[in-house]
Design a protein around this motif. Structure first.
Motif, PDB file in Angstrom:
ATOM      1  N   ALA A  76       0.800  -1.028   0.358  1.00  0.00           N
ATOM      2  CA  ALA A  76      -0.347   0.015   0.057  1.00  0.00           C
ATOM      3  C   ALA A  76       0.551   1.440  -0.052  1.00  0.00           C
ATOM      4  N   ALA A  77       2.278   0.972   0.516  1.00  0.00           N
ATOM      5  CA  ALA A  77       2.752   2.408   0.879  1.00  0.00           C
ATOM      6  C   ALA A  77       3.821   2.931  -0.766  1.00  0.00           C
ATOM      7  N   LEU A  78       3.699   1.911  -1.242  1.00  0.00           N
ATOM      8  CA  LEU A  78       4.588   2.255  -2.945  1.00  0.00           C
ATOM      9  C   LEU A  78       3.899   2.803  -3.704  1.00  0.00           C
ATOM     10  N   ARG A  79       4.896   3.488  -4.649  1.00  0.00           N
ATOM     11  CA  ARG A  79       3.853   4.652  -5.319  1.00  0.00           C
ATOM     12  C   ARG A  79       4.938   4.212  -6.926  1.00  0.00           C
ATOM     13  N   GLU A  80       6.297   4.048  -6.749  1.00  0.00           N
ATOM     14  CA  GLU A  80       7.168   4.483  -8.083  1.00  0.00           C
ATOM     15  C   GLU A  80       6.508   2.418  -8.672  1.00  0.00           C
ATOM     16  N   PRO A  81       6.600   2.748  -9.832  1.00  0.00           N
ATOM     17  CA  PRO A  81       6.650   0.610 -10.441  1.00  0.00           C
ATOM     18  C   PRO A  81       8.025   0.362 -10.199  1.00  0.00           C
ATOM     19  N   ALA A  82       8.825   0.938  -9.583  1.00  0.00           N
ATOM     20  CA  ALA A  82      10.469   0.460  -9.397  1.00  0.00           C
ATOM     21  C   ALA A  82      10.476  -0.149  -8.522  1.00  0.00           C
ATOM     22  N   GLU A  83       9.706   0.392  -6.962  1.00  0.00           N
ATOM     23  CA  GLU A  83       9.003  -0.371  -5.817  1.00  0.00           C
ATOM     24  C   GLU A  83       8.462  -1.471  -5.602  1.00  0.00           C
ATOM     25  N   GLN A  84       7.692  -1.324  -6.705  1.00  0.00           N
ATOM     26  CA  GLN A  84       5.913  -2.602  -7.040  1.00  0.00           C
ATOM     27  C   GLN A  84       7.427  -3.285  -7.811  1.00  0.00           C
ATOM     28  N   ALA A  85       7.642  -2.980  -8.289  1.00  0.00           N
ATOM     29  CA  ALA A  85       7.807  -4.202  -9.314  1.00  0.00           C
ATOM     30  C   ALA A  85       9.489  -5.334  -8.946  1.00  0.00           C
ATOM     31  N   LEU A  86       9.871  -4.450  -7.795  1.00  0.00           N
ATOM     32  CA  LEU A  86      10.679  -4.871  -6.775  1.00  0.00           C
ATOM     33  C   LEU A  86      10.262  -5.885  -5.744  1.00  0.00           C
ATOM     34  N   LEU A  87       8.850  -5.467  -5.546  1.00  0.00           N
ATOM     35  CA  LEU A  87       8.271  -6.239  -3.984  1.00  0.00           C
ATOM     36  C   LEU A  87       7.692  -7.700  -4.937  1.00  0.00           C
ATOM     37  N   VAL A  88       7.230  -7.259  -6.227  1.00  0.00           N
ATOM     38  CA  VAL A  88       6.667  -8.806  -7.396  1.00  0.00           C
ATOM     39  C   VAL A  88       7.875  -9.823  -6.790  1.00  0.00           C
ATOM     40  N   GLU A  89       8.885  -8.929  -7.457  1.00  0.00           N
ATOM     41  CA  GLU A  89       9.901 -10.000  -7.450  1.00  0.00           C
ATOM     42  C   GLU A  89      10.167 -10.819  -5.618  1.00  0.00           C
ATOM     43  N   LEU A  90      10.146  -9.689  -5.162  1.00  0.00           N
ATOM     44  CA  LEU A  90      10.926  -9.954  -3.556  1.00  0.00           C
ATOM     45  C   LEU A  90      10.052 -10.939  -3.340  1.00  0.00           C
ATOM     46  N   GLU A  91       9.101 -11.435  -3.570  1.00  0.00           N
ATOM     47  CA  GLU A  91       7.675 -12.041  -3.154  1.00  0.00           C
ATOM     48  C   GLU A  91       7.592 -13.214  -4.006  1.00  0.00           C
ATOM     49  N   GLN A  92       8.207 -13.227  -4.924  1.00  0.00           N
ATOM     50  CA  GLN A  92       8.695 -14.822  -5.778  1.00  0.00           C
ATOM     51  C   GLN A  92       9.476 -15.099  -5.110  1.00  0.00           C
ATOM     52  N   ARG A  93      10.419 -14.728  -5.029  1.00  0.00           N
ATOM     53  CA  ARG A  93      11.468 -15.382  -4.337  1.00  0.00           C
ATOM     54  C   ARG A  93      11.852 -15.864  -2.794  1.00  0.00           C
ATOM     55  N   TRP A  94      10.877 -15.160  -2.140  1.00  0.00           N
ATOM     56  CA  TRP A  94      10.838 -14.696  -1.341  1.00  0.00           C
ATOM     57  C   TRP A  94      10.541 -16.736  -0.129  1.00  0.00           C
ATOM     58  N   PRO A  95       9.560 -17.576  -0.756  1.00  0.00           N
ATOM     59  CA  PRO A  95       9.341 -19.124   0.441  1.00  0.00           C
ATOM     60  C   PRO A  95      10.549 -19.430  -0.050  1.00  0.00           C
ATOM     61  N   ARG A  96      11.428 -19.150  -1.415  1.00  0.00           N
ATOM     62  CA  ARG A  96      12.316 -20.059  -1.527  1.00  0.00           C
ATOM     63  C   ARG A  96      13.958 -19.523  -0.874  1.00  0.00           C
ATOM     64  N   ILE A  97      13.669 -18.402  -0.525  1.00  0.00           N
ATOM     65  CA  ILE A  97      14.956 -17.663   0.220  1.00  0.00           C
ATOM     66  C   ILE A  97      14.741 -18.038   2.070  1.00  0.00           C
ATOM     67  N   GLU A  98      13.362 -18.277   1.894  1.00  0.00           N
ATOM     68  CA  GLU A  98      12.956 -18.387   3.666  1.00  0.00           C
ATOM     69  C   GLU A  98      13.249 -20.141   4.013  1.00  0.00           C
ATOM     70  N   GLN A  99      13.348 -21.145   3.029  1.00  0.00           N
ATOM     71  CA  GLN A  99      13.948 -22.445   2.701  1.00  0.00           C
ATOM     72  C   GLN A  99      14.765 -23.031   2.575  1.00  0.00           C
ATOM     73  N   ALA A 100      15.559 -21.929   1.813  1.00  0.00           N
ATOM     74  CA  ALA A 100      17.297 -22.095   1.798  1.00  0.00           C
ATOM     75  C   ALA A 100      17.468 -21.633   3.415  1.00  0.00           C
ATOM     76  N   LEU A 101      17.485 -21.198   3.890  1.00  0.00           N
ATOM     77  CA  LEU A 101      18.144 -20.708   4.901  1.00  0.00           C
ATOM     78  C   LEU A 101      18.109 -20.878   5.844  1.00  0.00           C
ATOM     79  N   ALA A 102      16.386 -21.891   6.245  1.00  0.00           N
ATOM     80  CA  ALA A 102      16.205 -22.608   7.451  1.00  0.00           C
ATOM     81  C   ALA A 102      16.391 -23.964   7.365  1.00  0.00           C
ATOM     82  N   HIS A 103      17.257 -24.262   6.226  1.00  0.00           N
ATOM     83  CA  HIS A 103      18.018 -26.015   5.655  1.00  0.00           C
ATOM     84  C   HIS A 103      20.023 -25.147   6.026  1.00  0.00           C
ATOM     85  N   GLU A 104      19.572 -24.023   5.868  1.00  0.00           N
ATOM     86  CA  GLU A 104      21.339 -24.131   5.640  1.00  0.00           C
ATOM     87  C   GLU A 104      22.222 -23.693   4.834  1.00  0.00           C
TER      88      GLU A 104
END
Length: 84
Positions: free
Chosen positions: A26-54
């Motif tokens: 809701a706070a993001l207004r710039e297209p570059a901010e929104q694009a970064l968030l979309v990419e991060l949302e897509q990758r975050w579950p894999r990042i968390e899982q990888a970290l959880a398993h070291e």
């Protein structure tokens, strides 16, 4: 790249979760901010899982894919603005 991100996010608690992304959207207004968030949302579950398993190389590989959207963010968004 990581140093720039670390400096900007130094006041954000390190326990960020995917649930926090919705609040951020809701706070993001710039297209570059929104694009970064979309990419991060897509990758975050894999990042968390990888970290959880070291599997740190796997986590860093996922983070490396954020290079282009983060670069675009720093080019297109005035990060030193007074607006948080």
């Amino acid at each position: 790249l990581f140093k720039r991100v670390k400096n900007i996010t130094r006041d954000i608690p390190p326990a960020a979760t995917a649930a926090a992304f919705g609040d951020l959207r809701a706070a993001l207004r710039e297209p570059a901010e929104q694009a970064l968030l979309v990419e991060l949302e897509q990758r975050w579950p894999r990042i968390e899982q990888a970290l959880a398993h070291e599997r740190f190389l796997e986590a860093m590989t996922e983070l490396a894919h954020l290079h282009a959207p983060v670069d675009r963010f720093f080019v297109d968004v005035l990060v030193m603005a007074d607006d948080p």
